[in-house]
Write a protein that holds these residues in place. Sequence first.
Motif, PDB file in Angstrom:
ATOM      1  N   VAL A   1      39.271  65.625  88.146  1.00  0.00           N
ATOM      2  CA  VAL A   1      39.393  66.991  87.649  1.00  0.00           C
ATOM      3  C   VAL A   1      39.814  66.875  86.185  1.00  0.00           C
ATOM      4  N   THR A   2      38.882  67.159  85.284  1.00  0.00           N
ATOM      5  CA  THR A   2      39.142  67.041  83.859  1.00  0.00           C
ATOM      6  C   THR A   2      39.427  68.421  83.284  1.00  0.00           C
ATOM      7  N   ILE A   3      40.563  68.534  82.616  1.00  0.00           N
ATOM      8  CA  ILE A   3      40.983  69.795  82.012  1.00  0.00           C
ATOM      9  C   ILE A   3      40.650  69.736  80.528  1.00  0.00           C
ATOM     10  N   THR A   4      39.767  70.629  80.095  1.00  0.00           N
ATOM     11  CA  THR A   4      39.391  70.703  78.682  1.00  0.00           C
ATOM     12  C   THR A   4      39.812  72.065  78.142  1.00  0.00           C
ATOM     13  N   SER A   5      39.646  72.250  76.849  1.00  0.00           N
ATOM     14  CA  SER A   5      40.010  73.546  76.262  1.00  0.00           C
ATOM     15  C   SER A   5      39.056  74.650  76.709  1.00  0.00           C
ATOM     16  N   ASP A   6      37.864  74.278  77.162  1.00  0.00           N
ATOM     17  CA  ASP A   6      36.876  75.269  77.567  1.00  0.00           C
ATOM     18  C   ASP A   6      36.773  75.488  79.068  1.00  0.00           C
ATOM     19  N   ASP A   7      37.092  74.466  79.870  1.00  0.00           N
ATOM     20  CA  ASP A   7      36.751  74.546  81.282  1.00  0.00           C
ATOM     21  C   ASP A   7      37.542  73.532  82.107  1.00  0.00           C
ATOM     22  N   ILE A   8      37.355  73.636  83.413  1.00  0.00           N
ATOM     23  CA  ILE A   8      37.816  72.623  84.359  1.00  0.00           C
ATOM     24  C   ILE A   8      36.543  71.976  84.895  1.00  0.00           C
ATOM     25  N   ILE A   9      36.447  70.665  84.762  1.00  0.00           N
ATOM     26  CA  ILE A   9      35.236  69.948  85.155  1.00  0.00           C
ATOM     27  C   ILE A   9      35.558  69.031  86.325  1.00  0.00           C
ATOM     28  N   TYR A  10      34.766  69.156  87.391  1.00  0.00           N
ATOM     29  CA  TYR A  10      34.940  68.326  88.585  1.00  0.00           C
ATOM     30  C   TYR A  10      33.841  67.270  88.609  1.00  0.00           C
ATOM     31  N   SER A  11      34.223  66.028  88.898  1.00  0.00           N
ATOM     32  CA  SER A  11      33.228  64.973  89.010  1.00  0.00           C
ATOM     33  C   SER A  11      33.530  64.141  90.252  1.00  0.00           C
ATOM     34  N   PRO A  12      32.665  64.051  91.226  1.00  0.00           N
ATOM     35  CA  PRO A  12      31.335  64.630  91.263  1.00  0.00           C
ATOM     36  C   PRO A  12      31.324  66.113  91.618  1.00  0.00           C
ATOM     37  N   SER A  13      32.326  66.635  92.348  1.00  0.00           N
ATOM     38  CA  SER A  13      32.412  68.063  92.661  1.00  0.00           C
ATOM     39  C   SER A  13      33.844  68.373  93.078  1.00  0.00           C
TER      40      SER A  13
ATOM     41  N   GLU B   1      41.068  61.067 100.351  1.00  0.00           N
ATOM     42  CA  GLU B   1      40.439  60.759  99.073  1.00  0.00           C
ATOM     43  C   GLU B   1      41.422  60.923  97.918  1.00  0.00           C
ATOM     44  N   GLU B   2      41.161  60.182  96.854  1.00  0.00           N
ATOM     45  CA  GLU B   2      41.980  60.270  95.654  1.00  0.00           C
ATOM     46  C   GLU B   2      41.465  61.397  94.765  1.00  0.00           C
ATOM     47  N   VAL B   3      42.405  62.147  94.175  1.00  0.00           N
ATOM     48  CA  VAL B   3      42.084  63.192  93.207  1.00  0.00           C
ATOM     49  C   VAL B   3      42.851  62.864  91.933  1.00  0.00           C
ATOM     50  N   GLU B   4      42.115  62.736  90.845  1.00  0.00           N
ATOM     51  CA  GLU B   4      42.706  62.393  89.561  1.00  0.00           C
ATOM     52  C   GLU B   4      42.566  63.580  88.611  1.00  0.00           C
ATOM     53  N   PHE B   5      43.690  64.126  88.170  1.00  0.00           N
ATOM     54  CA  PHE B   5      43.699  65.186  87.160  1.00  0.00           C
ATOM     55  C   PHE B   5      43.913  64.504  85.819  1.00  0.00           C
ATOM     56  N   LYS B   6      43.132  64.897  84.807  1.00  0.00           N
ATOM     57  CA  LYS B   6      43.339  64.320  83.480  1.00  0.00           C
ATOM     58  C   LYS B   6      42.982  65.319  82.396  1.00  0.00           C
ATOM     59  N   LEU B   7      43.553  65.086  81.213  1.00  0.00           N
ATOM     60  CA  LEU B   7      43.337  65.948  80.055  1.00  0.00           C
ATOM     61  C   LEU B   7      42.231  65.383  79.178  1.00  0.00           C
ATOM     62  N   HIS B   8      41.500  66.290  78.532  1.00  0.00           N
ATOM     63  CA  HIS B   8      40.501  65.881  77.538  1.00  0.00           C
ATOM     64  C   HIS B   8      40.490  66.919  76.427  1.00  0.00           C
ATOM     65  N   GLY B   9      41.038  66.550  75.265  1.00  0.00           N
ATOM     66  CA  GLY B   9      41.051  67.467  74.134  1.00  0.00           C
ATOM     67  C   GLY B   9      42.089  68.564  74.238  1.00  0.00           C
ATOM     68  N   VAL B  10      43.034  68.402  75.142  1.00  0.00           N
ATOM     69  CA  VAL B  10      44.105  69.382  75.344  1.00  0.00           C
ATOM     70  C   VAL B  10      45.432  68.622  75.272  1.00  0.00           C
ATOM     71  N   ALA B  11      46.415  69.169  74.547  1.00  0.00           N
ATOM     72  CA  ALA B  11      47.692  68.476  74.374  1.00  0.00           C
ATOM     73  C   ALA B  11      48.549  68.493  75.634  1.00  0.00           C
ATOM     74  N   SER B  12      48.496  69.599  76.388  1.00  0.00           N
ATOM     75  CA  SER B  12      49.284  69.675  77.620  1.00  0.00           C
ATOM     76  C   SER B  12      48.732  70.776  78.515  1.00  0.00           C
ATOM     77  N   ALA B  13      49.060  70.671  79.787  1.00  0.00           N
ATOM     78  CA  ALA B  13      48.646  71.687  80.759  1.00  0.00           C
ATOM     79  C   ALA B  13      49.544  71.582  81.985  1.00  0.00           C
ATOM     80  N   GLN B  14      49.783  72.727  82.605  1.00  0.00           N
ATOM     81  CA  GLN B  14      50.513  72.766  83.861  1.00  0.00           C
ATOM     82  C   GLN B  14      49.543  73.178  84.954  1.00  0.00           C
TER      83      GLN B  14
END
Length: 120
Positions: free
Chosen positions: A5-17, A24-37
Motif C-alpha cells: 500500500v503506497t501512500i502518495t500525495s495524489d492517491d493510495i496505490i495497491y500492488s497487486p490489489s 499475508e503480509e501488508v506493507e504500507f510505505k510512503l512515496h513523495g510524502v513526508a508523513s502520514a497517519q
Amino acid sequence: MTVTVTITSDDIIYSPSNIVKHGEEVEFKLHGVASAQVVFKDGTTCLSGSSSFVLDTSSPLAQESDQHVTQTCLKRVYPFDVVIPAPPPSQQAKSFIGSNAETKKGGLDVTTDPPEEPKK
C-alpha cells in the motif's frame, strides 16, 4: 504474497490489489510524502499491528510498516483513512487549501476465496 500500500500525495496505490488473505503480509510505505497517519475506522483492523500508526521520513524504518493479516479477522472490507499533514506554506501543493491536512480513503478487502479465473 505481499500486498504493498503506497501512500502518495495524489492517491493510495495497491500492488497487486487491495484484496488480502489471512496470513499475508501488508506493507504500507510512503512515496513523495513526508508523513502520514493511517487510521482504521472504528479502531477495527485486520492487521497484526495497531489500528492507527504513523509513517514519516525521519528514518528508513519509520517510512514503512510491515504487518500481517491476522488469522482471526472476519472476511470483509476494513476501511481506513490516511491523513497527510499540510506541508509548510512554502512547500504547499495545489491540492492543499490553507493549512488543512488532506485525508484519503482506503480499505483492505479480506477474502478467503481463491482468485477468479479470467473469463474467456
